[in-house]
Design a protein around this motif. Structure first.
Motif, PDB file in Angstrom:
ATOM      1  N   HIS A  38       1.060  -1.716   0.074  1.00 19.10           N
ATOM      2  CA  HIS A  38       0.029   0.188  -0.349  1.00 19.10           C
ATOM      3  C   HIS A  38       1.055   0.876  -0.563  1.00 19.10           C
ATOM      4  O   HIS A  38       2.271   1.106   0.293  1.00 19.10           O
ATOM      5  CB  HIS A  38      -1.198  -0.091   1.644  1.00 19.10           C
ATOM      6  CG  HIS A  38       0.322  -0.332   2.336  1.00 19.10           C
ATOM      7  ND1 HIS A  38       0.353  -1.206   3.133  1.00 19.10           N
ATOM      8  CD2 HIS A  38       0.218   0.878   3.356  1.00 19.10           C
ATOM      9  CE1 HIS A  38       0.614  -1.341   4.302  1.00 19.10           C
ATOM     10  NE2 HIS A  38       0.545   0.315   4.641  1.00 19.10           N
ATOM     11  N   ARG A  65       5.419   4.154   1.273  1.00 18.65           N
ATOM     12  CA  ARG A  65       5.431   3.209   0.565  1.00 18.65           C
ATOM     13  C   ARG A  65       5.385   1.948   0.267  1.00 18.65           C
ATOM     14  O   ARG A  65       6.790   2.024   0.815  1.00 18.65           O
ATOM     15  CB  ARG A  65       5.714   3.278  -0.662  1.00 18.65           C
ATOM     16  CG  ARG A  65       5.462   3.074  -2.131  1.00 18.65           C
ATOM     17  CD  ARG A  65       5.979   3.690  -3.286  1.00 18.65           C
ATOM     18  NE  ARG A  65       5.244   2.695  -4.987  1.00 18.65           N
ATOM     19  CZ  ARG A  65       4.392   2.945  -5.428  1.00 18.65           C
ATOM     20  NH1 ARG A  65       4.108   4.138  -5.014  1.00 18.65           N
ATOM     21  NH2 ARG A  65       4.216   2.552  -6.813  1.00 18.65           N
ATOM     22  N   GLU A  67       5.469  -2.128  -1.117  1.00 20.92           N
ATOM     23  CA  GLU A  67       5.671  -2.107  -2.190  1.00 20.92           C
ATOM     24  C   GLU A  67       6.046  -4.212  -1.884  1.00 20.92           C
ATOM     25  O   GLU A  67       7.125  -4.246  -1.608  1.00 20.92           O
ATOM     26  CB  GLU A  67       5.664  -1.633  -3.757  1.00 20.92           C
ATOM     27  CG  GLU A  67       6.339  -2.188  -4.784  1.00 20.92           C
ATOM     28  CD  GLU A  67       5.826  -1.333  -6.066  1.00 20.92           C
ATOM     29  OE1 GLU A  67       5.550  -1.270  -6.784  1.00 20.92           O
ATOM     30  OE2 GLU A  67       6.458   0.118  -5.921  1.00 20.92           O
ATOM     31  N   LEU A 268      -1.830  -1.089  -2.858  1.00 19.23           N
ATOM     32  CA  LEU A 268      -0.528  -1.191  -4.686  1.00 19.23           C
ATOM     33  C   LEU A 268      -0.688  -2.683  -4.854  1.00 19.23           C
ATOM     34  O   LEU A 268      -1.497  -3.053  -4.051  1.00 19.23           O
ATOM     35  CB  LEU A 268       0.802  -1.097  -3.965  1.00 19.23           C
ATOM     36  CG  LEU A 268       1.419   0.030  -3.785  1.00 19.23           C
ATOM     37  CD1 LEU A 268       2.823   0.100  -3.424  1.00 19.23           C
ATOM     38  CD2 LEU A 268       0.852   1.602  -4.942  1.00 19.23           C
TER      39      LEU A 268
END
Length: 276
Positions: A38, A65, A67, A268
């Motif tokens: 996310h 972030r 990922e 994400l």
């Protein structure tokens, strides 16, 4: 004031490193089930200051972030804090950190940059590799140097996995040695008190509904390696959701307290890594 800024940033890395908790969970399907890659935004504000505190106001924002890549997890943080001292002008502190940790918890890479009033004042680049009975750390910037840490030293995501596993098992306490590579005290003995599961209560802008998951409140105290007798450098609490989202965070510096609130969060996509 400078030491407090560093303490805040180091704690922030530990706090948000919790979102990588299941990165070491084992097979890929287990990782995908447990983790939610996310991007999120937080804002910070002072909630309490004692009379005579050297800091009378604090505010800031954080972009975060987390990922999933095909070979590990990448975490990026960009944070701006404005600290107002009891004397003098405000200090504008900007900070960024990029981390990569493989799924097995055997290798960790990090890059930290620190700015004061727009001028870069510090940069740290390096990696840590877990070997037989030691963790070997190699710094590239600001100087090339190596150090060895005890073999039971954890990296941020590895530590987070252990905390979440303990919470799931109903454990209430933890005490681990953790290395994150940031600032003047990159290795800390982290003592943790774990709450029972709680219902989410944040009001974040959350179109994917990933910040509504139940959480455990983790109360952490950081004791720098080699200086634990001086007491914790920082104490904090993080509302750590079972899907790996930090829903809120609180920092207690004794004379003042700072609250971090989740404003926005988006899921994400997972990477396309081909056949596993």
């Amino acid at each position: 004031m400078k030491r407090r800024q560093r303490s805040f940033k180091g704690a922030l890395i530990f706090c948000l490193g919790l979102s990588g908790c299941a990165a070491q969970a084992g097979n890929v399907s287990g990782i995908n089930d447990a983790m939610v890659p996310h991007v999120a935004e937080y804002h910070f504000k002072m909630t309490h200051a004692e009379q005579g505190s050297s800091i009378v106001d604090a505010s800031g924002v954080l972009g975060y972030r987390f990922e999933k890549m095909c070979d590990g997890w990448v975490t990026e943080m960009q944070q701006i804090m404005i600290l107002q001292g009891s004397e003098g002008t405000p200090i504008n502190s900007a900070y960024s950190m990029t981390q990569w940790e493989d799924f097995d918890g055997t290798e960790y890479r990090f890059r930290m940059r620190d700015y004061l009033d727009g001028t870069k004042v510090d940069e740290i680049v390096g990696k840590a590799v877990r070997e037989d009975d030691v963790v070997r750390v190699s710094y590239e910037v600001p100087v090339e140097v190596e150090e060895e840490l005890p073999g039971d030293t954890m990296f941020p995501t590895q530590h987070s996995r252990a905390l979440l596993e303990r919470a799931k098992a109903g454990d209430k306490f933890a005490n681990d040695l953790v290395f994150d590579g940031s600032g003047d005290a990159p290795t800390n003995r982290v003592a943790v008190v774990i709450s029972p599961r709680k219902e989410a209560a944040n009001t974040a802008e959350d179109p994917d509904e990933i910040a509504r998951t139940t959480f455990h409140r983790m109360n952490l105290a950081f004791y720098p390696l080699g200086a634990a007798e001086n007491g914790p450098s920082t104490e904090m609490a993080v509302d750590f959701a079972t899907n790996g989202v930090a829903q809120a965070m609180r920092f207690d510096y004794g004379s003042f307290e700072v609250l971090g609130t989740l404003d926005k969060i988006n899921r994400l996509p997972l990477p396309d890594c081909g056949p596993q």
